[in-house]
Design an enzyme around this catalytic site. Sequence first.
Site, PDB file in Angstrom:
ATOM      1  N   ASN A   9      39.541  39.152  50.119  1.00 41.28           N
ATOM      2  CA  ASN A   9      40.457  38.083  49.719  1.00 41.28           C
ATOM      3  C   ASN A   9      40.331  37.802  48.229  1.00 41.28           C
ATOM      4  O   ASN A   9      40.956  36.875  47.712  1.00 41.28           O
ATOM      5  CB  ASN A   9      40.156  36.797  50.506  1.00 41.28           C
ATOM      6  CG  ASN A   9      40.619  36.901  51.944  1.00 41.28           C
ATOM      7  OD1 ASN A   9      41.755  37.279  52.214  1.00 41.28           O
ATOM      8  ND2 ASN A   9      39.736  36.579  52.879  1.00 41.28           N
ATOM      9  N   ASN A  10      39.523  38.602  47.527  1.00 42.30           N
ATOM     10  CA  ASN A  10      39.278  38.399  46.104  1.00 42.30           C
ATOM     11  C   ASN A  10      40.332  39.168  45.301  1.00 42.30           C
ATOM     12  O   ASN A  10      40.311  40.398  45.248  1.00 42.30           O
ATOM     13  CB  ASN A  10      37.864  38.882  45.758  1.00 42.30           C
ATOM     14  CG  ASN A  10      37.484  38.612  44.320  1.00 42.30           C
ATOM     15  OD1 ASN A  10      38.270  38.810  43.413  1.00 42.30           O
ATOM     16  ND2 ASN A  10      36.246  38.185  44.123  1.00 42.30           N
ATOM     17  N   ASP A  69      30.635  44.757  49.042  1.00 41.81           N
ATOM     18  CA  ASP A  69      29.847  43.578  48.689  1.00 41.81           C
ATOM     19  C   ASP A  69      29.082  43.947  47.433  1.00 41.81           C
ATOM     20  O   ASP A  69      28.654  45.088  47.252  1.00 41.81           O
ATOM     21  CB  ASP A  69      28.899  43.159  49.809  1.00 41.81           C
ATOM     22  CG  ASP A  69      28.421  41.713  49.633  1.00 41.81           C
ATOM     23  OD1 ASP A  69      29.141  40.909  48.991  1.00 41.81           O
ATOM     24  OD2 ASP A  69      27.333  41.379  50.125  1.00 41.81           O
ATOM     25  N   PHE A 149      35.538  38.458  35.838  1.00 37.97           N
ATOM     26  CA  PHE A 149      35.339  37.372  36.796  1.00 37.97           C
ATOM     27  C   PHE A 149      33.877  37.342  37.215  1.00 37.97           C
ATOM     28  O   PHE A 149      33.097  38.214  36.850  1.00 37.97           O
ATOM     29  CB  PHE A 149      36.264  37.537  38.010  1.00 37.97           C
ATOM     30  CG  PHE A 149      36.011  38.787  38.814  1.00 37.97           C
ATOM     31  CD1 PHE A 149      35.255  38.745  39.976  1.00 37.97           C
ATOM     32  CD2 PHE A 149      36.527  40.012  38.421  1.00 37.97           C
ATOM     33  CE1 PHE A 149      35.016  39.883  40.724  1.00 37.97           C
ATOM     34  CE2 PHE A 149      36.306  41.160  39.167  1.00 37.97           C
ATOM     35  CZ  PHE A 149      35.549  41.098  40.319  1.00 37.97           C
ATOM     36  N   GLY A 150      33.522  36.340  37.979  1.00 38.34           N
ATOM     37  CA  GLY A 150      32.147  36.230  38.455  1.00 38.34           C
ATOM     38  C   GLY A 150      31.162  36.082  37.316  1.00 38.34           C
ATOM     39  O   GLY A 150      31.339  35.252  36.426  1.00 38.34           O
ATOM     40  N   TYR A 151      30.135  36.912  37.322  1.00 39.99           N
ATOM     41  CA  TYR A 151      29.080  36.858  36.311  1.00 39.99           C
ATOM     42  C   TYR A 151      29.403  37.694  35.073  1.00 39.99           C
ATOM     43  O   TYR A 151      28.555  37.851  34.195  1.00 39.99           O
ATOM     44  CB  TYR A 151      27.759  37.353  36.913  1.00 39.99           C
ATOM     45  CG  TYR A 151      27.195  36.483  38.012  1.00 39.99           C
ATOM     46  CD1 TYR A 151      26.374  35.404  37.712  1.00 39.99           C
ATOM     47  CD2 TYR A 151      27.491  36.746  39.350  1.00 39.99           C
ATOM     48  CE1 TYR A 151      25.852  34.609  38.723  1.00 39.99           C
ATOM     49  CE2 TYR A 151      26.970  35.957  40.366  1.00 39.99           C
ATOM     50  CZ  TYR A 151      26.157  34.884  40.050  1.00 39.99           C
ATOM     51  OH  TYR A 151      25.642  34.093  41.044  1.00 39.99           O
ATOM     52  N   ASP A 152      30.600  38.246  34.982  1.00 35.91           N
ATOM     53  CA  ASP A 152      30.952  39.135  33.864  1.00 35.91           C
ATOM     54  C   ASP A 152      30.643  38.557  32.484  1.00 35.91           C
ATOM     55  O   ASP A 152      30.192  39.284  31.602  1.00 35.91           O
ATOM     56  CB  ASP A 152      32.426  39.545  33.939  1.00 35.91           C
ATOM     57  CG  ASP A 152      32.696  40.558  35.037  1.00 35.91           C
ATOM     58  OD1 ASP A 152      31.743  41.013  35.705  1.00 35.91           O
ATOM     59  OD2 ASP A 152      33.881  40.893  35.241  1.00 35.91           O
ATOM     60  N   LYS A 173      35.709  48.308  31.328  1.00 34.54           N
ATOM     61  CA  LYS A 173      34.812  47.838  32.373  1.00 34.54           C
ATOM     62  C   LYS A 173      34.804  48.804  33.554  1.00 34.54           C
ATOM     63  O   LYS A 173      33.738  49.193  34.047  1.00 34.54           O
ATOM     64  CB  LYS A 173      35.211  46.438  32.845  1.00 34.54           C
ATOM     65  CG  LYS A 173      34.320  45.920  33.964  1.00 34.54           C
ATOM     66  CD  LYS A 173      34.800  44.602  34.524  1.00 34.54           C
ATOM     67  CE  LYS A 173      33.965  44.238  35.750  1.00 34.54           C
ATOM     68  NZ  LYS A 173      34.459  43.054  36.444  1.00 34.54           N
ATOM     69  N   HIS A 178      29.560  48.937  38.074  1.00 35.70           N
ATOM     70  CA  HIS A 178      29.032  49.194  39.403  1.00 35.70           C
ATOM     71  C   HIS A 178      30.168  49.435  40.397  1.00 35.70           C
ATOM     72  O   HIS A 178      30.128  50.376  41.185  1.00 35.70           O
ATOM     73  CB  HIS A 178      28.189  47.997  39.846  1.00 35.70           C
ATOM     74  CG  HIS A 178      28.883  46.684  39.586  1.00 35.70           C
ATOM     75  ND1 HIS A 178      29.089  46.201  38.302  1.00 35.70           N
ATOM     76  CD2 HIS A 178      29.461  45.790  40.407  1.00 35.70           C
ATOM     77  CE1 HIS A 178      29.748  45.060  38.364  1.00 35.70           C
ATOM     78  NE2 HIS A 178      29.987  44.791  39.632  1.00 35.70           N
TER      79      HIS A 178
END
Length: 193
Positions: A9-10, A69, A149-152, A173, A178
Amino acid sequence: MKKIVFATNNSHKLDELRAIAAGRFEVLSLADIDCHDDIPETADTLEGNALQKARYVKQHFGYDCFADDTGLMVDALDGAPGVYSARYAGPGHDSAANMAKLLSEMEGKTDRRARFVTVIALIEGDRETTFEGCGEGRILTAPDGCAGFGYDPVFAPDEADGRSFASMSAEEKNAISHRGRATRRLMEYLDAR
């Protein structure tokens, strides 16, 4: 062109995967298959969560699919936040709060080594296959950049001369991340079938 469902859903992850798979596969979203469920992620490993999400879609909607994940493992925090990266500051998946908590816990620490790990689980019929991608780097002392996004904004990969993922273009990126590495392994596997 082959179609495959990405069990997420991201929207950020979906955009990244669609960019990497462009011209090779059409990546369908959960909305595209009319899945609006909150898919559980209760395993204690990245692989377990990825398999749990893919199995849910296969079982409830019947589609071959893949799910991922991702975790950020920080050496000075004994591998935390790890599998709990998206919920590090609480259940709300709040990226700003997660980053703030991480930076707070890293205050005064000299060892800033970290790695992002993504595990993708693919289900085709009865066959389950997993693919892993890892990116080494370090945690910055403050956010840098406004992309991603996130910890980027606080993660600087080794290949980027001190720049964070959030200061890179999507193409830059995806070439070293990863998720990009895991996705390329998935695409190579699917291309060979």
